[in-house]
Scaffold this motif. Structure first.
Motif, PDB file in Angstrom:
ATOM      1  N   MET A   1     -10.215  15.538  24.764  1.00 39.39           N
ATOM      2  CA  MET A   1     -11.015  14.455  24.181  1.00 39.39           C
ATOM      3  C   MET A   1     -11.533  14.799  22.791  1.00 39.39           C
ATOM      4  N   ARG A   2     -11.023  15.870  22.263  1.00 33.91           N
ATOM      5  CA  ARG A   2     -11.446  16.284  20.922  1.00 33.91           C
ATOM      6  C   ARG A   2     -10.414  15.875  19.873  1.00 33.91           C
ATOM      7  N   ILE A   3     -10.881  15.673  18.655  1.00 36.91           N
ATOM      8  CA  ILE A   3      -9.973  15.266  17.583  1.00 36.91           C
ATOM      9  C   ILE A   3      -9.003  16.400  17.282  1.00 36.91           C
ATOM     10  N   ASP A   4      -7.721  16.073  17.348  1.00 39.30           N
ATOM     11  CA  ASP A   4      -6.668  17.053  17.088  1.00 39.30           C
ATOM     12  C   ASP A   4      -6.065  16.857  15.692  1.00 39.30           C
ATOM     13  N   ARG A   5      -5.870  15.592  15.307  1.00 40.91           N
ATOM     14  CA  ARG A   5      -5.292  15.286  13.994  1.00 40.91           C
ATOM     15  C   ARG A   5      -5.900  14.001  13.451  1.00 40.91           C
ATOM     16  N   ILE A   6      -5.932  13.917  12.140  1.00 38.55           N
ATOM     17  CA  ILE A   6      -6.333  12.683  11.463  1.00 38.55           C
ATOM     18  C   ILE A   6      -5.267  12.377  10.416  1.00 38.55           C
ATOM     19  N   HIS A   7      -4.632  11.224  10.550  1.00 40.96           N
ATOM     20  CA  HIS A   7      -3.668  10.763   9.554  1.00 40.96           C
ATOM     21  C   HIS A   7      -4.333   9.687   8.695  1.00 40.96           C
ATOM     22  N   VAL A   8      -4.117   9.749   7.398  1.00 38.11           N
ATOM     23  CA  VAL A   8      -4.634   8.740   6.467  1.00 38.11           C
ATOM     24  C   VAL A   8      -3.456   7.988   5.863  1.00 38.11           C
ATOM     25  N   TYR A   9      -3.529   6.656   5.918  1.00 37.61           N
ATOM     26  CA  TYR A   9      -2.453   5.796   5.425  1.00 37.61           C
ATOM     27  C   TYR A   9      -2.986   4.836   4.359  1.00 37.61           C
ATOM     28  N   GLN A  10      -2.055   4.332   3.579  1.00 39.34           N
ATOM     29  CA  GLN A  10      -2.368   3.299   2.594  1.00 39.34           C
ATOM     30  C   GLN A  10      -1.547   2.053   2.899  1.00 39.34           C
ATOM     31  N   ALA A  11      -2.179   0.895   2.738  1.00 44.10           N
ATOM     32  CA  ALA A  11      -1.476  -0.386   2.834  1.00 44.10           C
ATOM     33  C   ALA A  11      -1.798  -1.195   1.585  1.00 44.10           C
ATOM     34  N   ARG A  12      -0.777  -1.707   0.948  1.00 46.67           N
ATOM     35  CA  ARG A  12      -0.972  -2.560  -0.233  1.00 46.67           C
ATOM     36  C   ARG A  12      -0.900  -4.013   0.212  1.00 46.67           C
ATOM     37  N   LEU A  13      -1.959  -4.759  -0.115  1.00 47.30           N
ATOM     38  CA  LEU A  13      -2.095  -6.118   0.396  1.00 47.30           C
ATOM     39  C   LEU A  13      -2.192  -7.115  -0.755  1.00 47.30           C
ATOM     40  N   PRO A  14      -1.061  -7.653  -1.220  1.00 48.05           N
ATOM     41  CA  PRO A  14      -1.133  -8.673  -2.272  1.00 48.05           C
ATOM     42  C   PRO A  14      -1.739  -9.971  -1.745  1.00 48.05           C
ATOM     43  N   VAL A  15      -2.482 -10.659  -2.592  1.00 50.87           N
ATOM     44  CA  VAL A  15      -3.043 -11.960  -2.235  1.00 50.87           C
ATOM     45  C   VAL A  15      -1.935 -12.993  -2.391  1.00 50.87           C
ATOM     46  N   VAL A  16      -1.483 -13.574  -1.288  1.00 54.45           N
ATOM     47  CA  VAL A  16      -0.276 -14.404  -1.336  1.00 54.45           C
ATOM     48  C   VAL A  16      -0.495 -15.738  -2.029  1.00 54.45           C
ATOM     49  N   ASP A  17      -1.752 -16.225  -2.064  1.00 52.50           N
ATOM     50  CA  ASP A  17      -1.988 -17.522  -2.695  1.00 52.50           C
ATOM     51  C   ASP A  17      -2.499 -17.381  -4.124  1.00 52.50           C
ATOM     52  N   GLY A  18      -2.152 -16.273  -4.768  1.00 61.35           N
ATOM     53  CA  GLY A  18      -2.464 -16.111  -6.186  1.00 61.35           C
ATOM     54  C   GLY A  18      -3.618 -15.175  -6.448  1.00 61.35           C
ATOM     55  N   VAL A  19      -4.799 -15.737  -6.686  1.00 59.34           N
ATOM     56  CA  VAL A  19      -5.961 -14.940  -7.067  1.00 59.34           C
ATOM     57  C   VAL A  19      -7.147 -15.353  -6.206  1.00 59.34           C
ATOM     58  N   TYR A  20      -7.879 -14.353  -5.720  1.00 63.41           N
ATOM     59  CA  TYR A  20      -9.106 -14.613  -4.974  1.00 63.41           C
ATOM     60  C   TYR A  20     -10.256 -14.444  -5.959  1.00 63.41           C
ATOM     61  N   ARG A  21     -10.937 -15.534  -6.284  1.00 61.97           N
ATOM     62  CA  ARG A  21     -11.955 -15.529  -7.348  1.00 61.97           C
ATOM     63  C   ARG A  21     -13.362 -15.551  -6.765  1.00 61.97           C
ATOM     64  N   MET A  22     -14.189 -14.644  -7.284  1.00 61.18           N
ATOM     65  CA  MET A  22     -15.601 -14.597  -6.954  1.00 61.18           C
ATOM     66  C   MET A  22     -16.387 -14.600  -8.264  1.00 61.18           C
ATOM     67  N   SER A  23     -17.731 -14.614  -8.162  1.00 65.06           N
ATOM     68  CA  SER A  23     -18.534 -14.713  -9.373  1.00 65.06           C
ATOM     69  C   SER A  23     -18.335 -13.531 -10.301  1.00 65.06           C
ATOM     70  N   HIS A  24     -18.205 -12.307  -9.727  1.00 64.09           N
ATOM     71  CA  HIS A  24     -18.134 -11.096 -10.531  1.00 64.09           C
ATOM     72  C   HIS A  24     -16.716 -10.588 -10.784  1.00 64.09           C
ATOM     73  N   THR A  25     -15.771 -11.012  -9.973  1.00 62.69           N
ATOM     74  CA  THR A  25     -14.452 -10.399 -10.052  1.00 62.69           C
ATOM     75  C   THR A  25     -13.381 -11.325  -9.504  1.00 62.69           C
ATOM     76  N   SER A  26     -12.146 -11.066  -9.871  1.00 64.20           N
ATOM     77  CA  SER A  26     -10.981 -11.745  -9.324  1.00 64.20           C
ATOM     78  C   SER A  26      -9.977 -10.678  -8.909  1.00 64.20           C
ATOM     79  N   VAL A  27      -9.365 -10.854  -7.752  1.00 65.15           N
ATOM     80  CA  VAL A  27      -8.419  -9.855  -7.274  1.00 65.15           C
ATOM     81  C   VAL A  27      -7.093 -10.509  -6.940  1.00 65.15           C
ATOM     82  N   GLU A  28      -6.014  -9.804  -7.259  1.00 62.86           N
ATOM     83  CA  GLU A  28      -4.666 -10.276  -6.949  1.00 62.86           C
ATOM     84  C   GLU A  28      -4.001  -9.416  -5.883  1.00 62.86           C
ATOM     85  N   ALA A  29      -4.524  -8.221  -5.645  1.00 61.57           N
ATOM     86  CA  ALA A  29      -3.984  -7.331  -4.625  1.00 61.57           C
ATOM     87  C   ALA A  29      -5.084  -6.371  -4.193  1.00 61.57           C
ATOM     88  N   LEU A  30      -5.030  -5.960  -2.927  1.00 59.63           N
ATOM     89  CA  LEU A  30      -6.025  -5.044  -2.378  1.00 59.63           C
ATOM     90  C   LEU A  30      -5.348  -3.772  -1.900  1.00 59.63           C
TER      91      LEU A  30
END
Length: 368
Positions: A1-30
C-alpha cells in the motif's frame, strides 16, 4: 500500500472552438500535467492539474512539473492508506503549491477507491445523486453572439449560464448582460463572471446599471479587501472564485459574510480532500457553490463530478468541465461528458476513468 512509482505525463489540449476569452487572458491551447501513482500492491491511480495559462492564478504548467520533481522522490515509500498522511508528507517536502499537491491527492484517492472497490465519491462522504448539473461558460464576446450562444446552450439542456465580462468598455458588458437575459429569461440561472478585473467603483456602477436583471456576480474585484468593501452595497448576490486560495480563506469569507456563495476549483484548494472540507463549511451556512476546476481532461473532470455528487443538490451551483472545448478523451472507453446539461457520475471503483498512457507524453518517473 506504499507508493512504489510516480509517473508524470503531459497532455496538450488545444481549444477546438478557437479561443477561450476571459477578462485578463485568452487561451488557444492548454498544457495539462497528469500524475500516475503506482503502489507496491500493483494498483495505480491518476491525478491531474491544468492551470488555465500562467496569469489566471499564480499557477503554471512548468511550476506543476517542477513541484512534482521536488516532491516525487520523497514520496516514494509513503503509505497511501490515508490522504491526510500523504498531505503531511507533501507539506514536509514542499511548502505551498497546493495546485501541484492536488494531483497527488486525487491519484491517492483513486488508488484507495480501487483497493476498497468503491468510487471516490464514497470516500468523500457518499454520492447523493447519479448525475450532476453542469453549466456553460460563455466567453467574452460581442453582446449578440453571447446571447445567441447562451440561448443555444439553454436549449441543449443547461440550466445555468456563466457569462464572462470585464476587460473592455463597461457599456458593452451591460449590453451583453441585458441581451443574454432577453435571450434566456428565467429558463436558466445567470452568473456574471468578471474574473477579478473590476475596481470597486466599476463593480458598483455595473451592479446598478444591471439592477433589473437577476444574476449572481462572480469575483468582480481582485482582492479580499476589495470584496469586503462591496459588502452590503450591491443589488446582486456575490460569489468568490479566485480569492478562495485555500480552505482557511473560505472559512474567513464565510465568517465575515463577504460571500453569498463560491466557485470552487479543486486543484486551487489542494485536491479533493481539502475541497471536501470547503464543501462542509458551506453546508453549515447553506451557501451554494460549484465543484469544478480551471481546465483539464477526463481525470480532473471525473474528480470534480465525484465531489459534486456529494453536495446537497440545493447547494450545488453546477460542475464545469472543459469537455465541450476539447477534442478526444484520455479514456476513450469511459469518457466524462456533458449530456443534456448533466454529467453522469463515473462508474467503477476509484475515479472510474483509466487514461490510455499511449495518448500522453511521459516526462518523468520517480521510484521503481
Amino acid at each position: 500500500m506504499r507508493i512504489d512509482r510516480i509517473h508524470v505525463y503531459q497532455a496538450r489540449l488545444p481549444v477546438v472552438d478557437g479561443v477561450y476569452r476571459m477578462s485578463h487572458t485568452s487561451v488557444e491551447a492548454l498544457d495539462s500535467t497528469l500524475v500516475e501513482v503506482t503502489t507496491d500492491d500493483g494498483l495505480s491511480g491518476w491525478g491531474e492539474t491544468c492551470p488555465i495559462g500562467p496569469v489566471y492564478q499564480p499557477h503554471h504548467a512548468l511550476g506543476a512539473r517542477a513541484g512534482l520533481e521536488e516532491m516525487g522522490p520523497g514520496l516514494i515509500g509513503t503509505d497511501t492508506s490515508s490522504t491526510r498522511a500523504v498531505a503531511r508528507r507533501m507539506d514536509g517536502l514542499l511548502t505551498g503549491h497546493e495546485y501541484v499537491k492536488a494531483a497527488v491527492d486525487i491519484a491517492v484517492l483513486d488508488v484507495i477507491g480501487q483497493r476498497l472497490g468503491v468510487p471516490v465519491s464514497t470516500l468523500l462522504g457518499g454520492a447523493v445523486v447519479d448525475s450532476v448539473p453542469s453549466y456553460y461558460s460563455v466567453t467574452v464576446g460581442e453582446p449578440d453572439e453571447s446571447a445567441r450562444v447562451a440561448a443555444e446552450k439553454v436549449r441543449s439542456g443547461y440550466r445555468r449560464i456563466q457569462v464572462k465580462v470585464a476587460g473592455r468598455d463597461l457599456a458593452e458588458d451591460v449590453e451583453t448582460v441585458r441581451k443574454v437575459w432577453e435571450a434566456i429569461g428565467h429558463r436558466a440561472r445567470i452568473s456574471i463572471d468578471a474574473n477579478r478585473a473590476m475596481t470597486v467603483a466599476h463593480a458598483l456602477q455595473f451592479d446598478r446599471l444591471c439592477a433589473e436583471v437577476p444574476f449572481v456576480l462572480e469575483q468582480p474585484c481582485n482582492t479580499i479587501e476589495e470584496m469586503e468593501l462591496l459588502r452590503g452595497r450591491l443589488h446582486h448576490p456575490v460569489l468568490l472564485d479566485e480569492n478562495t486560495v485555500d480552505v482557511n480563506t473560505v472559512l474567513r469569507a464565510i465568517g465575515s459574510g463577504i460571500a453569498d456563495g463560491f466557485s470552487f476549483k479543486v486543484t486551487r484548494l489542494g485536491g479533493l480532500t481539502k475541497a471536501a472540507l470547503a464543501r462542509d463549511l458551506c453546508a453549515l451556512r447553506s451557501l451554494p457553490h460549484t465543484c469544478d476546476d480551471a481546465w483539464g481532461g477526463d481525470v480532473i473532470a471525473a474528480a470534480c463530478v465525484h465531489l459534486g455528487a456529494t453536495v446537497d443538490p440545493r447547494l450545488l451551483e453546477g460542475v464545469w468541465i472543459a469537455q465541450e472545448h476539447l477534442e478526444g478523451h484520455y479514456d476513450p472507453v469511459n469518457p466524462v461528458v456533458v449530456k443534456d446539461g448533466h454529467i453522469a457520475v463515473p462508474q467503477g471503483p476509484g475515479l472510474g476513468v483509466r487514461p490510455d498512457a499511449d495518448l500522453l507524453e511521459r516526462l518523468a518517473t520517480y521510484g521503481g
